[in-house]
Write a protein that holds these residues in place. Structure first.
Motif, mmCIF file in Angstrom:
data_model
loop_
_atom_site.group_PDB
_atom_site.id
_atom_site.type_symbol
_atom_site.label_atom_id
_atom_site.label_comp_id
_atom_site.label_asym_id
_atom_site.label_seq_id
_atom_site.Cartn_x
_atom_site.Cartn_y
_atom_site.Cartn_z
ATOM 1 N N TYR A 114 0.858 -1.176 0.000
ATOM 2 C CA TYR A 114 0.000 0.000 0.000
ATOM 3 C C TYR A 114 0.900 1.234 0.000
ATOM 4 C CZ TYR A 114 -3.804 -3.090 1.423
ATOM 5 O OH TYR A 114 -4.729 -4.091 1.478
ATOM 6 N N THR A 123 -2.176 5.279 2.334
ATOM 7 C CA THR A 123 -3.313 5.140 1.422
ATOM 8 C C THR A 123 -3.687 3.675 1.277
ATOM 9 O OG1 THR A 123 -2.089 4.653 -0.585
ATOM 10 C CG2 THR A 123 -2.291 6.969 -0.007
ATOM 11 N N HIS A 124 -4.703 3.444 0.435
ATOM 12 C CA HIS A 124 -5.015 2.069 0.087
ATOM 13 C C HIS A 124 -4.744 1.775 -1.377
ATOM 14 C CE1 HIS A 124 -6.534 -0.942 2.960
ATOM 15 N NE2 HIS A 124 -5.935 -0.029 3.683
ATOM 16 N N LYS A 125 -3.904 2.631 -1.962
ATOM 17 C CA LYS A 125 -3.507 2.439 -3.353
ATOM 18 C C LYS A 125 -2.306 1.488 -3.364
ATOM 19 C CE LYS A 125 -2.577 5.434 -7.306
ATOM 20 N NZ LYS A 125 -1.547 4.631 -7.865
#
Ligand code: SAH
Length: 395
Positions: free
Chosen positions: A88, A92-94
């Motif tokens: 990640y 973030t969760h990207k």
């Protein structure tokens, strides 16, 4: 001075992911300098309680992590849709695709790469965190430093994994170094990697590693120190601080798979380990048998509650080892540790801030930190492991 074993200076290496990842913020800096900074930080933080003797660094501070995690994602990279495995992006969760890492065991990424490559041929879709659609979520690889054994944990959103046995066969054919494969099922929308259920797809379902001459079984969910070489340095220090003579009744609190308890067993009359995680306690009991330690017992439960009950029933301890998680210990545990009447407390900590908080509490109860040392378990990250010997100054 930093306590380095051969005095050679490790080369400086740089990582292309450093800005996106945030795992090792000081990669690219001279290792000696990172050690000096860590030492200065703990010295300042712990100054009210005692003097930090030094920090034990690594001869080779790269590729030390024996636990490697990657999250899968399905992305559009501007030209085409594809599956990636990585981390990640910080905060973030990207997901950022990562193909190599300077601190992780180098055997992990070739396996992750092949798992990624195999997914389409099994028609396994990568899980999408927003929609909850898809099957394959994470991969966790654990490597044993001394035995070379490797565990692959594939985390899926549902227990159904069509073609699992073919997949296992193919992965082991590509990587005969893999000794066990576990499927872990995590159907929840959560940031936790592992779910409750798991099933063994290949091998024994655990790996074995050796520390200070003892053999340990490690299951997927059990805590195990991520830097095996430095763990031995840390445990040697812990045993030195404990000054055991063979007559003591010892408690190993927050004991994980029982590594400190079993390292101390030969030098103590009896050792009791207490640990919250049931799978780790199962491993610890197995480890006691495996190493022929018949003066050691392991109990599952909260360390504070356990020690409080021990004290209530009139049991004392001569030496207490404690190695709590980052959040530190609890007042309940520290009060019970004091009341158990030990000669020494050896406090191992992976978070200097909570160590300082707990040392302040123990100071008020009449305990003094007579020796403090740091061990660099996590080179190039901001994490610092400290170890502290406490003795009672006031009756
Ligand atoms: N001493 C071990 C494990 C240290 S990590 C080693 O060196 O490997 C901290 C451990 O504390 C973990 O295994 C975690 O599961 C356990 N733990 C967390 N909270 C606890 C609690 N309240 N009571 C007992 N154990 C706990």
């Amino acid at each position: 001075m930093t306590d380095r074993r051969n005095g050679r200076t490790p080369e400086i290496r740089t990582c292309p992911y450093v800005k996106k990842c945030g795992g090792c913020r000081t990669i690219g800096q001279p290792y000696e300098e990172t050690l000096r900074k860590k030492r200065a930080y703990v010295t300042k933080l712990l100054a009210p309680y005692g003097k930090v003797e030094g920090i034990a660094g690594m001869e080779d501070p790269y590729h030390y992590r024996n636990k490697v995690h990657a999250v899968f994602a399905h992305v559009w990279d501007g030209r085409r849709e594809r599956n990636i495995a990585g981390i990640y992006r910080e905060g973030t969760h990207k997901v950022v695709s990562v193909d190599s890492c300077l601190i992780e065991d180098g055997r992990a990424h070739p396996i992750i790469r092949d798992v990624l490559r195999l997914l389409p041929s099994f028609k396994w879709k990568v899980y999408d965190e927003d929609s909850g659609y898809g099957l394959i979520r994470h991969i966790l690889i654990r490597t044993a430093h001394s035995t070379g054994q490797i565990m692959v944990v594939l985390v899926t959103a549902s227990p159904m994994l069509p073609g699992k046995s073919h997949f296992v066969k193919e992965l082991v054919r590509l990587h005969p170094e893999i000794t066990t494969i576990v499927q872990n099922v995590n159907p929840k929308k959560t940031t936790m990697v592992l779910g409750e259920r798991e099933s063994v797809a290949y091998g024994k379902g655990y790996i074995e590693d050796e520390l200070l001459g003892k053999t340990y079984r490690i299951s997927a969910k059990s805590f195990y120190q991520i830097n095996s070489l430095q763990t031995e340095v840390l445990y040697r220090k812990a045993l030195e601080f404990a000054g055991l003579t063979g007559r003591e009744r010892v408690v190993d609190a927050y004991c994980g798979i029982g590594t400190i308890a079993l390292s101390a067993a030969d030098r103590a009359a009896e050792v009791t380990g207490v640990e919250l995680n049931a799978q780790a306690v199962r491993d610890a009991k197995w480890n006691a048998k495996r190493n022929g330690a018949d003066n050691v017992q392991f109990l599952q439960g909260d360390a504070g509650r356990f020690l409080t009950e021990q004290v209530r029933s009139g049991k004392r301890a001569d030496v207490i080892f404690m190695d709590p998680p980052r959040s530190g210990s609890t007042e309940e545990f520290l009060l019970a540790a004091d009341a158990a009447g030990p000669k020494r407390i050896v406090y191992i900590s992976c978070e200097p801030e909570t160590l300082a908080r707990d040392l302040a509490f123990l100071k008020n109860l009449g305990w003094k930190a007579v020796r403090i040392a740091a061990v660099d378990m996590f080179p190039f990250t901001e994490d610092i492991e400290s170890i502290c010997l406490l003795e009672r100054v006031k009756p």
